[in-house]
Design a protein around this motif. Structure first.
Motif, PDB file in Angstrom:
ATOM      1  N   SER A 132       9.147  -9.253  12.126  1.00  0.00           N
ATOM      2  CA  SER A 132       9.016  -8.233  11.147  1.00  0.00           C
ATOM      3  C   SER A 132       7.530  -7.674  11.038  1.00  0.00           C
ATOM      4  O   SER A 132       6.900  -8.421  11.490  1.00  0.00           O
ATOM      5  CB  SER A 132       9.323  -8.931   9.602  1.00  0.00           C
ATOM      6  OG  SER A 132      10.483  -9.514  10.042  1.00  0.00           O
ATOM      7  N   ASP A 157       3.240  -6.077   7.326  1.00  0.00           N
ATOM      8  CA  ASP A 157       2.969  -5.109   5.883  1.00  0.00           C
ATOM      9  C   ASP A 157       4.010  -5.892   4.828  1.00  0.00           C
ATOM     10  O   ASP A 157       3.658  -5.583   3.614  1.00  0.00           O
ATOM     11  CB  ASP A 157       3.434  -3.528   5.953  1.00  0.00           C
ATOM     12  CG  ASP A 157       2.214  -3.123   6.692  1.00  0.00           C
ATOM     13  OD1 ASP A 157       0.994  -3.641   7.037  1.00  0.00           O
ATOM     14  OD2 ASP A 157       2.205  -1.783   7.123  1.00  0.00           O
ATOM     15  N   GLU A 158       5.192  -6.471   5.374  1.00  0.00           N
ATOM     16  CA  GLU A 158       5.906  -7.083   4.334  1.00  0.00           C
ATOM     17  C   GLU A 158       5.303  -8.255   3.822  1.00  0.00           C
ATOM     18  O   GLU A 158       5.667  -8.531   2.675  1.00  0.00           O
ATOM     19  CB  GLU A 158       7.315  -7.428   5.207  1.00  0.00           C
ATOM     20  CG  GLU A 158       8.293  -6.555   5.726  1.00  0.00           C
ATOM     21  CD  GLU A 158       9.388  -6.920   6.155  1.00  0.00           C
ATOM     22  OE1 GLU A 158      10.023  -7.894   5.987  1.00  0.00           O
ATOM     23  OE2 GLU A 158       9.876  -6.084   7.159  1.00  0.00           O
TER      24      GLU A 158
END
Length: 267
Positions: free
Chosen positions: A213, A216-217
């Protein structure tokens, strides 16, 4: 007045993403790196700190306090990966991993708690791993060091709650960072009993990181935790199946869960 945030391991990967996100949200951010002079593209100040060196931790924390007069949030992000069959990983490499992933964050907490106690406020976020919730083949030492930090987080949380300090853990799944390049890889030994299975698993692990992923998540999740007046004790950040694997471990018989993991890793 903007909150003062100290992030260990802030020069790359998840730590850098978190620092940049918070910086652009108006936080006063200080990152750390073992060699900050080598980093030329950081939007926030980087301070020299090696989590394996207590003196450097104390110096870095005092430097932030002398400049900012306070520390509101500490993000224990610095960490290293390690892979290999338990039988073949040199014991010194195991100790080094725990020095970085477990004893390092504890030393950072010990350094900042007096300041937070004086302020009667503070938040410490320990970055662990979803891998810390289960023993994964050829990642046993990494799982153990991150799992140990999860447990210590629970203990320290109770010890400092009365001082107005919150301690939380955030366990990420696979994120697209450069962690694989800095990880200690026990070599795939020609003729070893583990040659085939470890070699295949190592390739699979690297592919998971490469397709992970967006960091930034994690940065958004950390931002939301900081702004939560009553943060939870544990957070898991990742794709559904990675988080669901923790639920399955809790409800399935041990050997069935073990069989599922072995099937996943083709062992």
């Amino acid at each position: 007045m903007s909150k003062v945030v100290l992030i260990t391991g802030g020069s790359s990967g998840i730590g850098k993403a978190i620092g940049e996100f918070l910086f652009h949200k108006g936080f006063t951010v200080y990152g750390t790196s073992r060699n900050p002079e080598k980093i030329v593209n950081s939007v926030f100040p980087l301070i020299a700190l090696d989590v394996r060196d207590v003196d450097s931790i104390q110096q870095a924390v005092q430097q932030v306090i002398s400049i900012a007069k306070r520390i509101d949030v500490v993000i224990n992000n610095a960490g290293v990966g390690i892979t290999g069959p338990i039988e073949e990983i040199p014991t010194d490499e195991m100790r080094n991993n725990f020095e970085t992933n477990f004893f390092g964050p504890i030393a950072v907490m010990k350094a900042v708690l007096p300041q937070m106690r004086e302020q009667q406020s503070g938040l410490i976020i320990n970055i662990t791993s979803i891998a810390g919730y289960m023993g994964l083949p050829y990642r046993g030492i990494y799982s153990a060091s991150k799992g140990a930090l999860e447990i210590v987080t629970e203990a320290v949380s109770m010890e400092v709650k009365s001082f107005g300090i919150n301690i939380v853990s955030v366990a990420p799944g696979d994120f697209a960072t450069n962690i694989a390049s800095g990880r200690y890889h026990a070599p795939v030994i020609k003729g070893s009993a583990y040659e085939s299975s470890y070699g295949a698993t190592l390739q699979q692990m690297d592919e998971h990181v490469d397709s992970g992923s967006n960091p930034d998540e994690m940065a958004l999740a950390i931002y939301q935790i900081i702004n939560d007046k009553n943060p939870k004790l544990h957070y898991k950040i990742g794709v559904f199946m990675q988080k669901f694997s923790i639920v399955l471990k809790r409800i399935l018989p041990d050997r069935i869960y073990e069989s599922m993991l072995m099937n996943h890793y083709k062992l």
